[in-house]
Design an enzyme around this catalytic site. Structure first.
Site: not given
Ligand code: SF4
Length: 329
Positions: A114, A197, A200
């Protein structure tokens, strides 16, 4: 008789969509009947990776509470609250950070991934807050002595770390906390309207707050079998996004839809119309509850204040015990 106590939370990112509902919230709605549940809008967690502009946080918190309540969480059955309204989360996080070796946090598999991923997006998250995310998550869970945590498979390493921290605390100061167990949830994976996937950031999501008209409009835009040019061409549902949604919303007529698609007995426009009406019907109760809550905005604030009050009582009792065993009273 309840089976145990659950803690679970979500970050108020302003991006709650239908995939999040089917992936997590729908499961919580089921669990609320069998477990004593603490459901927390984890606003401090939202800051661990997005701390520069906090101006929309109050709006996102309100929207998330609306999503949860309209989705079917009962504020009487569950304790529904905002993390930052219960300051004991911060105190326990601080104390746990004293006993957790840095290497435990650094080896969480998702941490480096990440860090790279968000770094590539231009985010500066080489911070303690980001590294300490699982530490804060541990404090959230054990503050309520939750014994069960609903998780997806990707969150298992976080929960394992939580259990290690609990063992270390109990070893150093005495048995205070139960080791929480994972309750694996298997949620259907819902793609976005373009087949990727749902997110937004791709602009392919179906917002959970979408009205029936918005729902119909989003379904009209769904990608279908690209090889099916004319209505008379046989289709292949296996490569069609509409079919993936039918598998969730039209189970009782799925065989007929698949056969009609393969035989070219149904056109994509009609197939989408059938899906849209199925989705509107499945989400009708949610739309009614949302409209009621939107007509009374003070109600959401009251529910969150009531939840914080109930959460604080449990959190205060746990922290009194923690301070006592750590000789901090
Ligand atoms: Fe997809 Fe339905 Fe068209 Fe078949 S008929 S390709 S399932 S939209």
């Amino acid at each position: 008789m309840k089976k145990g106590r659950i803690f679970s939370g979500m970050q108020p990112s302003g991006k709650f969509h239908l995939g999040n509902y089917l992936g997590a919230l729908e499961n919580w709605v089921r669990l609320q009947h069998d477990y004593e549940c603490f459901f927390c809008i984890v606003d401090w967690h939202a800051l661990t990776s997005s701390y520069e502009d906090t101006s929309r946080l109050p709006e996102h918190i309100h929207d998330m509470a609306l999503d949860w309540l309209s989705g079917g969480l009962d504020p009487e059955k569950n304790v529904i609250f905002v993390q930052s309204h219960v300051k004991e989360h911060a105190e326990l996080h601080l104390l746990l950070s004293m006993i957790t070796p840095l290497s435990w946090l650094e080896r969480v598999p998702t941490y480096k991934d990440k860090l790279q991923q968000l770094g590539a997006q231009g985010k500066e998250i080489n911070t303690y807050g980001f590294l300490g995310y699982p530490e804060l998550m541990t404090a959230d869970i054990i503050l309520y002595k939750a014994d069960t945590v609903p998780v997806g498979e990707d969150q298992l390493p976080h929960l394992e770390l939580c259990r290690e921290i609990v063992r270390r605390f109990n070893y150093l100061y005495g048995e205070v906390f139960p080791e929480p167990q994972a309750k694996l949830s298997q949620a259907p994976l819902l793609p976005g309207i373009d087949g990727r996937k749902m997110s937004k950031s791709y602009g392919n999501e179906i917002p959970f707050a979408a009205s029936p008209e918005d729902l119909r409009a989003r379904v009209r835009l769904m990608v279908t079998d690209p090889q099916r040019v004319k209505k008379t061409d046989p289709g292949n549902p296996d490569v069609c996004t509409v079919h993936t949604f039918h598998k969730i919303f039209s189970r009782d007529e799925l065989d007929e839809i698949v056969m009609s698609c393969r035989n070219a007995a149904i056109g994509c426009v009609d197939c989408k119309k059938r899906l849209a009406e199925r989705m509107v019907a499945a989400l009708a109760d949610i739309h009614v509850r949302r409209a009621e809550l939107e007509a009374n905005p003070g109600r959401v604030r009251e529910i969150l204040a009531y939840g914080a009050e109930r959460a604080r009582q449990v959190a205060a009792a746990t922290m009194a015990e923690v301070r006592r065993v750590m000789h901090l009273s």
